[in-house]
Write a protein that holds these residues in place. Sequence first.
Motif, PDB file in Angstrom:
ATOM      1  N   GLY C  27       0.790  -1.229   0.000  1.00 23.81           N
ATOM      2  CA  GLY C  27       0.000   0.000   0.000  1.00 23.81           C
ATOM      3  C   GLY C  27       0.819   1.275   0.000  1.00 23.81           C
ATOM      4  N   SER C  28       2.131   1.171  -0.109  1.00 23.15           N
ATOM      5  CA  SER C  28       2.945   2.377  -0.066  1.00 23.15           C
ATOM      6  C   SER C  28       3.280   2.845  -1.476  1.00 23.15           C
ATOM      7  N   VAL C  29       3.741   4.092  -1.559  1.00 20.32           N
ATOM      8  CA  VAL C  29       4.316   4.592  -2.806  1.00 20.32           C
ATOM      9  C   VAL C  29       5.796   4.812  -2.551  1.00 20.32           C
ATOM     10  N   ALA C 147      -2.297   0.306 -17.614  1.00 21.30           N
ATOM     11  CA  ALA C 147      -1.596  -0.630 -16.726  1.00 21.30           C
ATOM     12  C   ALA C 147      -2.507  -1.051 -15.580  1.00 21.30           C
ATOM     13  N   LEU C 148      -3.352  -0.115 -15.105  1.00 23.10           N
ATOM     14  CA  LEU C 148      -4.268  -0.448 -14.005  1.00 23.10           C
ATOM     15  C   LEU C 148      -5.329  -1.456 -14.435  1.00 23.10           C
ATOM     16  N   MET C 149      -5.614  -1.497 -15.742  1.00 20.62           N
ATOM     17  CA  MET C 149      -6.613  -2.450 -16.249  1.00 20.62           C
ATOM     18  C   MET C 149      -6.247  -3.887 -15.903  1.00 20.62           C
ATOM     19  N   THR C 150      -4.957  -4.150 -15.726  1.00 21.48           N
ATOM     20  CA  THR C 150      -4.542  -5.520 -15.425  1.00 21.48           C
ATOM     21  C   THR C 150      -4.791  -5.879 -13.966  1.00 21.48           C
ATOM     22  N   GLN C 151      -5.420  -4.977 -13.222  1.00 22.97           N
ATOM     23  CA  GLN C 151      -5.713  -5.179 -11.790  1.00 22.97           C
ATOM     24  C   GLN C 151      -4.473  -5.543 -10.997  1.00 22.97           C
ATOM     25  N   PRO C 152      -3.450  -4.690 -11.068  1.00 22.04           N
ATOM     26  CA  PRO C 152      -2.209  -5.045 -10.389  1.00 22.04           C
ATOM     27  C   PRO C 152      -2.295  -4.819  -8.875  1.00 22.04           C
ATOM     28  N   THR C 153      -1.494  -5.582  -8.146  1.00 23.21           N
ATOM     29  CA  THR C 153      -1.308  -5.241  -6.730  1.00 23.21           C
ATOM     30  C   THR C 153      -0.085  -4.333  -6.593  1.00 23.21           C
ATOM     31  N   VAL C 154       0.830  -4.445  -7.574  1.00 30.17           N
ATOM     32  CA  VAL C 154       1.985  -3.553  -7.591  1.00 30.17           C
ATOM     33  C   VAL C 154       2.029  -2.861  -8.955  1.00 30.17           C
ATOM     34  N   LEU C 155       2.038  -1.529  -8.927  1.00 37.56           N
ATOM     35  CA  LEU C 155       2.086  -0.773 -10.166  1.00 37.56           C
ATOM     36  C   LEU C 155       3.460  -0.129 -10.312  1.00 37.56           C
ATOM     37  N   LEU C 156       4.112  -0.373 -11.438  1.00 37.78           N
ATOM     38  CA  LEU C 156       5.437   0.209 -11.685  1.00 37.78           C
ATOM     39  C   LEU C 156       5.307   1.305 -12.739  1.00 37.78           C
ATOM     40  N   LEU C 157       5.731   2.525 -12.409  1.00 39.34           N
ATOM     41  CA  LEU C 157       5.612   3.640 -13.346  1.00 39.34           C
ATOM     42  C   LEU C 157       7.005   4.147 -13.699  1.00 39.34           C
ATOM     43  N   GLU C 181      -4.608   5.643  -2.680  1.00 38.77           N
ATOM     44  CA  GLU C 181      -5.791   5.543  -1.807  1.00 38.77           C
ATOM     45  C   GLU C 181      -6.543   4.239  -2.037  1.00 38.77           C
ATOM     46  N   GLN C 182      -6.431   3.677  -3.233  1.00 40.74           N
ATOM     47  CA  GLN C 182      -7.102   2.411  -3.528  1.00 40.74           C
ATOM     48  C   GLN C 182      -6.323   1.227  -3.003  1.00 40.74           C
ATOM     49  N   GLY C 183      -5.152   1.501  -2.416  1.00 36.54           N
ATOM     50  CA  GLY C 183      -4.385   0.427  -1.800  1.00 36.54           C
ATOM     51  C   GLY C 183      -3.395  -0.252  -2.713  1.00 36.54           C
ATOM     52  N   THR C 184      -3.194   0.304  -3.932  1.00 34.38           N
ATOM     53  CA  THR C 184      -2.221  -0.298  -4.842  1.00 34.38           C
ATOM     54  C   THR C 184      -0.815   0.161  -4.465  1.00 34.38           C
ATOM     55  N   THR C 185       0.085  -0.794  -4.309  1.00 37.67           N
ATOM     56  CA  THR C 185       1.477  -0.453  -4.051  1.00 37.67           C
ATOM     57  C   THR C 185       2.078   0.114  -5.341  1.00 37.67           C
ATOM     58  N   THR C 186       2.807   1.214  -5.230  1.00 39.70           N
ATOM     59  CA  THR C 186       3.321   1.856  -6.430  1.00 39.70           C
ATOM     60  C   THR C 186       4.826   2.096  -6.327  1.00 39.70           C
ATOM     61  N   VAL C 187       5.540   1.735  -7.380  1.00 39.85           N
ATOM     62  CA  VAL C 187       6.957   2.070  -7.462  1.00 39.85           C
ATOM     63  C   VAL C 187       7.105   3.066  -8.601  1.00 39.85           C
ATOM     64  N   LEU C 188       7.606   4.250  -8.253  1.00 41.78           N
ATOM     65  CA  LEU C 188       7.654   5.356  -9.183  1.00 41.78           C
ATOM     66  C   LEU C 188       9.115   5.662  -9.482  1.00 41.78           C
ATOM     67  N   VAL C 189       9.482   5.614 -10.760  1.00 46.05           N
ATOM     68  CA  VAL C 189      10.833   6.012 -11.138  1.00 46.05           C
ATOM     69  C   VAL C 189      10.757   7.409 -11.713  1.00 46.05           C
ATOM     70  N   GLU C 190      11.578   8.308 -11.228  1.00 47.44           N
ATOM     71  CA  GLU C 190      11.461   9.704 -11.654  1.00 47.44           C
ATOM     72  C   GLU C 190      12.806  10.410 -11.681  1.00 47.44           C
ATOM     73  N   GLN C 191      12.874  11.467 -12.491  1.00 47.89           N
ATOM     74  CA  GLN C 191      13.987  12.399 -12.371  1.00 47.89           C
ATOM     75  C   GLN C 191      13.526  13.660 -11.669  1.00 47.89           C
ATOM     76  N   ASN C 192      12.221  13.831 -11.637  1.00 46.74           N
ATOM     77  CA  ASN C 192      11.645  15.029 -11.070  1.00 46.74           C
ATOM     78  C   ASN C 192      11.406  14.808  -9.582  1.00 46.74           C
ATOM     79  N   SER C 193      12.105  15.567  -8.731  1.00 47.06           N
ATOM     80  CA  SER C 193      12.027  15.291  -7.295  1.00 47.06           C
ATOM     81  C   SER C 193      10.671  15.659  -6.713  1.00 47.06           C
ATOM     82  N   LEU C 194       9.828  16.345  -7.493  1.00 48.39           N
ATOM     83  CA  LEU C 194       8.467  16.600  -7.012  1.00 48.39           C
ATOM     84  C   LEU C 194       7.730  15.297  -6.723  1.00 48.39           C
TER      85      LEU C 194
END
Lengths: 291, 267, 232, 352
Positions: C27-29, C147-157, C181-194
Amino acid sequence: MHNFFQFVIGGLGFGGIYAFAALGLVLIFKTSGVVNFAFGAMATVVTLTLWSLLNHAGLPFAAAWVLAMVIAMLIGGFTNGVLMRRIERSAVLVQIVLTLGLLILIEGLAGVLWGYGPKSIPQPLSGNPVNVASFLITPNDLFIIGLTVGVGLLLFVVFEWTRVGLAMRAIAADREVASLMGIRTNLYVTGSWALGTALSGIAAILVAPSLGLEPTMMDQVAVFAFAAAIVGGFGSLIGAVVGGFLIGVASNLIAAYVSTNLQLTLIFAVIVAVLYVRPDGLFGRQAVSRQ
Amino acid sequence: MLGLRGVSLSFGGVKAIDNLDLDLSDGIVGALIGANGAGKTSVLNVINRFYEPQSGSVQYDDVDILRLRSHQVIKHGISRSFQNVALFNQLTVFDNLLVGADHISRPGLLTNLFRLPKARRHGREARKRAERVLEFLDISHLRARRASELPFGERKLVDMGRALTTDPKLLLLDEPAAGMPEARHESLAKLIRQIPDEWEASVLLIDHSMALVLSAASHVVAMDFGAKIAEGSPDEVRSDPRVIDAYLGPQDAAQQDGAQAEAGLEG
Amino acid sequence: MLAAEDIYCSYGPIDAVLGISIEAPEGSVICILGPNGAGKSTTLKAIAGVVRPRKGRVTLEGRDITRLGPSRKLSEGIALAPEGRRILADFSVRDNLRVGGHLLNRNKLGARIREVVELFPLLGERMNQPGGSLSGGEQQMLAIARALMTQPTVLLLDEPSLGLAPIATRQVFDAVARIREQGTTTVLVEQNSLALTVADHGYVLSEGRLHHDGPAQELFGDERLRRAYLGG
Amino acid sequence: MSELSLSAARRGALVKSIRKLPLGLRMLAIVAVAIVAIVFPAFEGSDSFVMYTATQALVYGLAIVSLNLLVGFGGQISLGQAGFLAIGGYAAALLAIHVSGLPIPIEVLGAGAATAVIGFLLGLPTGRLRGHYLAILTLGFGVAIPEIALNWTSLTQGRTGLTVPPPRIGNTIFPTPTELYYFSLVVLVICLVAIFSILASSTGRAFAAVRDSEAAATAMGINVTATKVLLFTTSAFFAGVAGDLDAHLQGLVSPDSFPFSLSLFFFAAVVLGGLASVWGSLAGAVILAVIEAETSSSSGWEPVILGGAVVLLLLFLPRGLADFPYRAQQALRRWRGRKPRAAVPPSRAEVS
């Protein structure tokens, strides 16, 4: 005028054959992005196999046909699964040359295995021409036209309206994304090679009774099929069918009014003209996209 | 002096440019800002004739640009760089620049084949110009590298250099800072500021990096959904409420300034 | 629940990732930051099964899933929205979503499209428009929705803010917050520190190695760190 | 030469490693090849079959380089290059038969020019096409030309073909295999010098620019369509010259001399020899001529061997023969347990 339309109708039978070959080409191109220049040779091998099944194994025509289709699918599946997959990330040029190499190799092998003397196989339907609205047409031509339109429509419906079709279109658009969405891309692409080879095989089986079955039989048909696919926009299934009939009719008219020997040359001139006016073919469309 | 009047462009019902008027005086750096999809790159593509607008006129000095074909635009002094970098990948950096210089006198095949004096003169002239660009951008060390081997940021520089080698009077720069680390934005801005004086060319610049635009440009036009929503000095445009609403997002300006610095990292 | 333990990846002779460990509690990002070439995308691809690590383990709820390919990973509930959006430009928005729902059965598909569109109401207004006609920000939303259509428990962006204007970037990160908020764990790769503003935990990578990690708030406040590793 | 090496487009690893050699060694390699080419007849001149094969290699060399100009340097595709050879061959035969006492340089230029005109006309529509369309269109061209030759009997004598007299300068004729060999060698070298000269100039850069990015080429003031037409015209000219040489070598031009498979083998040789590598193309030509000579007696198996060789080579060396030394080096390094180095490091974007 009546003669003219009789020639038009006379061209529809061959048109259906070109349409089948073009459908096979387009189907493979749509999913794998490869123009299979070897399709004619592969289809000829299918037909030679059919000949052997009829003459050596003594199978009934229908059974031999079904078995030949299975063999066509195996040949197509093998070609993709074992050969093309190895270079699916290579440049288009490399893929073109590989299929050209296959063309020469398979034709040569067919010559070695079956010899170069022409052989004959029967038409699916025999019988004298029937009179339809004062025009003559053979039952066999009617059979070909009906089969072409039916198979073309079926493929169109599958591609545009079913989930299998959606998956195949997605693979054509972006293979990596398709696989990320859980689509088994290798299975689909190999399947389309199998099906496409079967379609070309049907074209070769249908054309063999008129041309005489020999290893290089499909060389000419292949040029007509390429022309049909191009006129139809190379990527449109309906376009392939319409293009096939157009080319069939046009070449019959050329044979009737100009010369049989210049059929290929003039058809070539026609596709140059079509492409000069519409570089994406009659049914081709350009992508709508925004930077 | 560049002038666009009432230019509209749409793709299959989607409006990319909506009745746009735009003026750019000679000898200055102007900038076009706006959200992704606001139509900025489309404006450049109209000016160098990649896109055919449905209506409006584009005038450069006395030339009606819309009468030209796209490869003729450069003859009238308008050159450009590309958003996604369209270098000639298999050529070296130096050869990329030479292609830029080649339009100045385009010797024919036979002139080249027999290396007639005209061809040799052209070669000397083109090499001299390319050398000067290498020096200006400080990329002389890359001259023999193949374009495809360079990192994105350096390819962006070469792309800009190639546009400069054409001896332009108006330089269109499409996101020159994309893919460059933020630390280099300031020096890039300085380079761009020097272009009007050193190369006697005006610049029309597009970039997402607000920091770069603010530091390099003296005149800014903001676009949204293909239409102009503000125009003026960088400070005026930055504080324009419509710009904040459409582009920067409705948050207080102080936080935005910080956010902009990060936004510059993208690419 | 998802963890990469000391993974090494290389492309032929080039090393891209040299011993990176990350962990994403349920459930974390989490946010992986770093400059170009730091190994962020490769780490993500290793988790997604697109790239096979040379060494190390990827585990999901304790199970070792290192060797699974992308399609098996997908059935384990790990979905990747790849870099550069990769929208099918000729396909309508609806068909893009249907491609994402390839593995769902017919009844579930419609329901899932409705759920996803609820998260991205804007897409609902454009269901029949070709994907290629959307603006950059909208296309990114569509890529995430697909990507969410696949009903993931972990979403990689993978770098969802790439090439987006500030306002669109904000909208993308807001969307990440809604997904969370929907409880999907998310791993976000970014260059933008925002991106740290919507994450719980951040990892800063540089040249294939982990240089720093900590609570996202803390990293976001660390001006020096941002200058040093995120500036170039 | 130095400018050429700068403009050299994508080359195989072999050529790259040659380029890295010190200038002296590189010149030495070229001189060595030249010496072998020049003194070769002194050893084999008595064997007319060997001389025929060697001359055939020179002719194929020019044909394949002309195609590589189109494919490797210009990014276009032609599956009908044998059609150009046919036009050049017929033009040479007609000139030699109907214009008595025509000096050979004029005949060669005439054959090239006639083919260039056809190349120009073919280039007009093809200049707007790319990829598979171009492949199929040029394939149609290659099939159509022999068919036209077969049917235009008043000009071409149909299937019988035209007998081509040996080349002559003034009253001297050159009928022996060795003389034909030197004649072809001289023409080939002149053509190669011309091709290198074009490639190193702004025209060559325009070809490469159109190949690498049509949008950027347009923005740099290059008329893309006109450049493609010029490329087709240039390629056709040199192919026509090759057709002229071939006509003299065979002594006969007929529709059967230019089967479609010939175009395919040329194309395969370009890809296998390495795109944009003149030396790779020449190597490909030698291999093609030797395989043809070796398999000409084993009836029926020739296409199997040639086609099979193309397929196998592509599957195992997809970047062409020029890649082989690199692959071998890699394999050797692996075998010794050292870590191999990349030929081209992946871009940072790929690594990230």
